[in-house]
Scaffold this motif. Structure first.
Motif, PDB file in Angstrom:
ATOM      1  N   PHE A 109      39.736 108.298  49.196  1.00 55.23           N
ATOM      2  CA  PHE A 109      40.394 109.550  49.538  1.00 55.23           C
ATOM      3  C   PHE A 109      41.893 109.400  49.371  1.00 55.23           C
ATOM      4  CE2 PHE A 109      42.432 112.107  52.918  1.00 55.23           C
ATOM      5  CZ  PHE A 109      42.110 113.348  52.436  1.00 55.23           C
ATOM      6  N   ASN A 110      42.432 108.293  49.852  1.00 63.73           N
ATOM      7  CA  ASN A 110      43.857 108.033  49.729  1.00 63.73           C
ATOM      8  C   ASN A 110      44.257 107.901  48.266  1.00 63.73           C
ATOM      9  OD1 ASN A 110      46.483 107.457  50.785  1.00 63.73           O
ATOM     10  ND2 ASN A 110      46.151 105.364  50.117  1.00 63.73           N
ATOM     11  N   GLY A 111      43.415 107.234  47.463  1.00 66.61           N
ATOM     12  CA  GLY A 111      43.719 107.064  46.047  1.00 66.61           C
ATOM     13  C   GLY A 111      43.870 108.400  45.342  1.00 66.61           C
ATOM     14  N   LEU A 112      42.997 109.334  45.652  1.00 66.16           N
ATOM     15  CA  LEU A 112      43.077 110.662  45.050  1.00 66.16           C
ATOM     16  C   LEU A 112      44.362 111.365  45.470  1.00 66.16           C
ATOM     17  CD1 LEU A 112      41.772 112.857  43.367  1.00 66.16           C
ATOM     18  CD2 LEU A 112      40.502 113.572  45.396  1.00 66.16           C
ATOM     19  N   ARG A 113      44.734 111.238  46.730  1.00 58.64           N
ATOM     20  CA  ARG A 113      45.974 111.852  47.210  1.00 58.64           C
ATOM     21  C   ARG A 113      47.189 111.231  46.535  1.00 58.64           C
ATOM     22  NH1 ARG A 113      45.984 111.536  53.414  1.00 58.64           N
ATOM     23  NH2 ARG A 113      47.901 112.704  53.174  1.00 58.64           N
ATOM     24  N   VAL A 114      47.170 109.922  46.358  1.00 61.50           N
ATOM     25  CA  VAL A 114      48.282 109.245  45.691  1.00 61.50           C
ATOM     26  C   VAL A 114      48.406 109.752  44.257  1.00 61.50           C
ATOM     27  CG1 VAL A 114      49.099 107.028  44.814  1.00 61.50           C
ATOM     28  CG2 VAL A 114      48.253 107.198  47.150  1.00 61.50           C
ATOM     29  N   LEU A 115      47.273 109.884  43.559  1.00 60.10           N
ATOM     30  CA  LEU A 115      47.301 110.395  42.179  1.00 60.10           C
ATOM     31  C   LEU A 115      47.855 111.814  42.130  1.00 60.10           C
ATOM     32  CD1 LEU A 115      43.948 109.055  40.706  1.00 60.10           C
ATOM     33  CD2 LEU A 115      46.268 108.396  40.052  1.00 60.10           C
ATOM     34  N   ARG A 116      47.432 112.671  43.045  1.00 61.66           N
ATOM     35  CA  ARG A 116      47.934 114.048  43.059  1.00 61.66           C
ATOM     36  C   ARG A 116      49.440 114.069  43.308  1.00 61.66           C
ATOM     37  NH1 ARG A 116      43.010 116.308  46.462  1.00 61.66           N
ATOM     38  NH2 ARG A 116      41.732 117.046  44.745  1.00 61.66           N
ATOM     39  N   THR A 117      49.876 113.275  44.275  1.00 62.93           N
ATOM     40  CA  THR A 117      51.302 113.222  44.611  1.00 62.93           C
ATOM     41  C   THR A 117      52.116 112.672  43.447  1.00 62.93           C
ATOM     42  OG1 THR A 117      50.753 112.924  46.937  1.00 62.93           O
ATOM     43  CG2 THR A 117      52.984 112.345  46.277  1.00 62.93           C
ATOM     44  N   ALA A 118      51.617 111.604  42.828  1.00 69.17           N
ATOM     45  CA  ALA A 118      52.308 111.017  41.678  1.00 69.17           C
ATOM     46  C   ALA A 118      52.337 112.006  40.519  1.00 69.17           C
ATOM     47  CB  ALA A 118      51.627 109.717  41.263  1.00 69.17           C
ATOM     48  N   GLY A 119      51.248 112.722  40.322  1.00 65.84           N
ATOM     49  CA  GLY A 119      51.199 113.729  39.256  1.00 65.84           C
ATOM     50  C   GLY A 119      52.216 114.829  39.467  1.00 65.84           C
ATOM     51  N   ARG A 120      52.342 115.299  40.710  1.00 70.33           N
ATOM     52  CA  ARG A 120      53.336 116.339  41.009  1.00 70.33           C
ATOM     53  C   ARG A 120      54.748 115.822  40.770  1.00 70.33           C
ATOM     54  NH1 ARG A 120      49.779 118.150  45.344  1.00 70.33           N
ATOM     55  NH2 ARG A 120      50.719 116.603  46.699  1.00 70.33           N
ATOM     56  N   ALA A 121      55.000 114.581  41.182  1.00 71.40           N
ATOM     57  CA  ALA A 121      56.329 113.992  40.982  1.00 71.40           C
ATOM     58  C   ALA A 121      56.622 113.854  39.489  1.00 71.40           C
ATOM     59  CB  ALA A 121      56.417 112.635  41.669  1.00 71.40           C
ATOM     60  N   PHE A 122      55.624 113.438  38.720  1.00 71.61           N
ATOM     61  CA  PHE A 122      55.794 113.307  37.275  1.00 71.61           C
ATOM     62  C   PHE A 122      56.114 114.661  36.651  1.00 71.61           C
ATOM     63  CE2 PHE A 122      53.931 113.645  33.028  1.00 71.61           C
ATOM     64  CZ  PHE A 122      54.685 112.680  32.361  1.00 71.61           C
ATOM     65  N   LEU A 123      55.369 115.698  37.038  1.00 67.22           N
ATOM     66  CA  LEU A 123      55.612 117.033  36.479  1.00 67.22           C
ATOM     67  C   LEU A 123      56.989 117.575  36.868  1.00 67.22           C
ATOM     68  CD1 LEU A 123      52.111 118.688  36.898  1.00 67.22           C
ATOM     69  CD2 LEU A 123      53.219 117.944  34.772  1.00 67.22           C
ATOM     70  N   ARG A 124      57.419 117.317  38.100  1.00 63.36           N
ATOM     71  CA  ARG A 124      58.777 117.735  38.506  1.00 63.36           C
ATOM     72  C   ARG A 124      59.824 117.052  37.635  1.00 63.36           C
ATOM     73  NH1 ARG A 124      56.904 117.375  43.947  1.00 63.36           N
ATOM     74  NH2 ARG A 124      57.754 115.282  44.068  1.00 63.36           N
ATOM     75  N   GLY A 125      59.636 115.750  37.392  1.00 65.77           N
ATOM     76  CA  GLY A 125      60.569 115.006  36.547  1.00 65.77           C
ATOM     77  C   GLY A 125      60.570 115.525  35.130  1.00 65.77           C
ATOM     78  N   LEU A 126      59.390 115.821  34.594  1.00 66.88           N
ATOM     79  CA  LEU A 126      59.267 116.332  33.251  1.00 66.88           C
ATOM     80  C   LEU A 126      59.949 117.706  33.125  1.00 66.88           C
ATOM     81  CD1 LEU A 126      58.072 115.834  30.453  1.00 66.88           C
ATOM     82  CD2 LEU A 126      55.969 116.934  31.238  1.00 66.88           C
ATOM     83  N   ARG A 127      59.744 118.559  34.111  1.00 64.57           N
ATOM     84  CA  ARG A 127      60.404 119.880  34.099  1.00 64.57           C
ATOM     85  C   ARG A 127      61.920 119.721  34.118  1.00 64.57           C
ATOM     86  NH1 ARG A 127      56.656 121.532  38.523  1.00 64.57           N
ATOM     87  NH2 ARG A 127      54.783 122.135  37.431  1.00 64.57           N
ATOM     88  N   TRP A 128      62.406 118.763  34.921  1.00 69.86           N
ATOM     89  CA  TRP A 128      63.841 118.524  35.008  1.00 69.86           C
ATOM     90  C   TRP A 128      64.392 118.065  33.669  1.00 69.86           C
ATOM     91  CZ3 TRP A 128      67.107 114.269  34.591  1.00 69.86           C
ATOM     92  CH2 TRP A 128      68.412 114.479  35.069  1.00 69.86           C
TER      93      TRP A 128
END
Length: 125
Positions: free
Chosen positions: A103-122
């Motif tokens: 469960f934690n692994g999935l949350r980490v992936l989602r959080t990392a994915g959001r951070a990656f997309l924010r960086g990419l948008r920037w």
């Protein structure tokens, strides 16, 4: 609505009035916040409990102004957010499920994915 009968003790609004991160009446406080916000995430609108019909999402009570920045546990400083929005606000997994198996692994992936997309948008601006 949030008086003596709710189990909330006003003296614990101040984080210096107790030991630990959360006051002894934390469960009563977070439940009062969920009730006030109609069991709805104030960021994305996802719902929980009987309001969602299917159990819905996991909710968290989030401090608008962090304790680190002088915030208190007063109900006016708390807002209902879903677990995924809370993870996004903090930029890392949050809550009691943190550190628990897949469960934690999935949350980490989602959080990392959001951070990656924010960086990419920037970068693409």
């Amino acid at each position: 609505m949030f008086g003596r009968r709710s189990g909330i003790n006003g003296r614990f609004d101040d984080p210096r009035a107790h030991d630990g991160k959360y006051p002894p009446d934390w469960d009563a406080r977070r439940k009062a916040v969920y009730e006030r916000d109609y069991y709805t995430c104030q960021q994305c609108g996802r719902r929980s409990g009987s309001h969602a019909g299917d159990g819905g999402v996991v909710l968290h009570a989030h401090h608008r102004q962090s304790l680190r920045d002088g915030g208190w546990h007063h109900l006016g400083n708390l807002v209902t957010v879903c677990q995924y929005c809370h993870d996004g606000i903090h930029g890392h997994p949050t809550g009691s499920g943190y550190g628990v198996g897949g469960f934690n692994g999935l949350r980490v992936l989602r959080t990392a994915g959001r951070a990656f997309l924010r960086g990419l948008r920037w970068v693409l601006r």
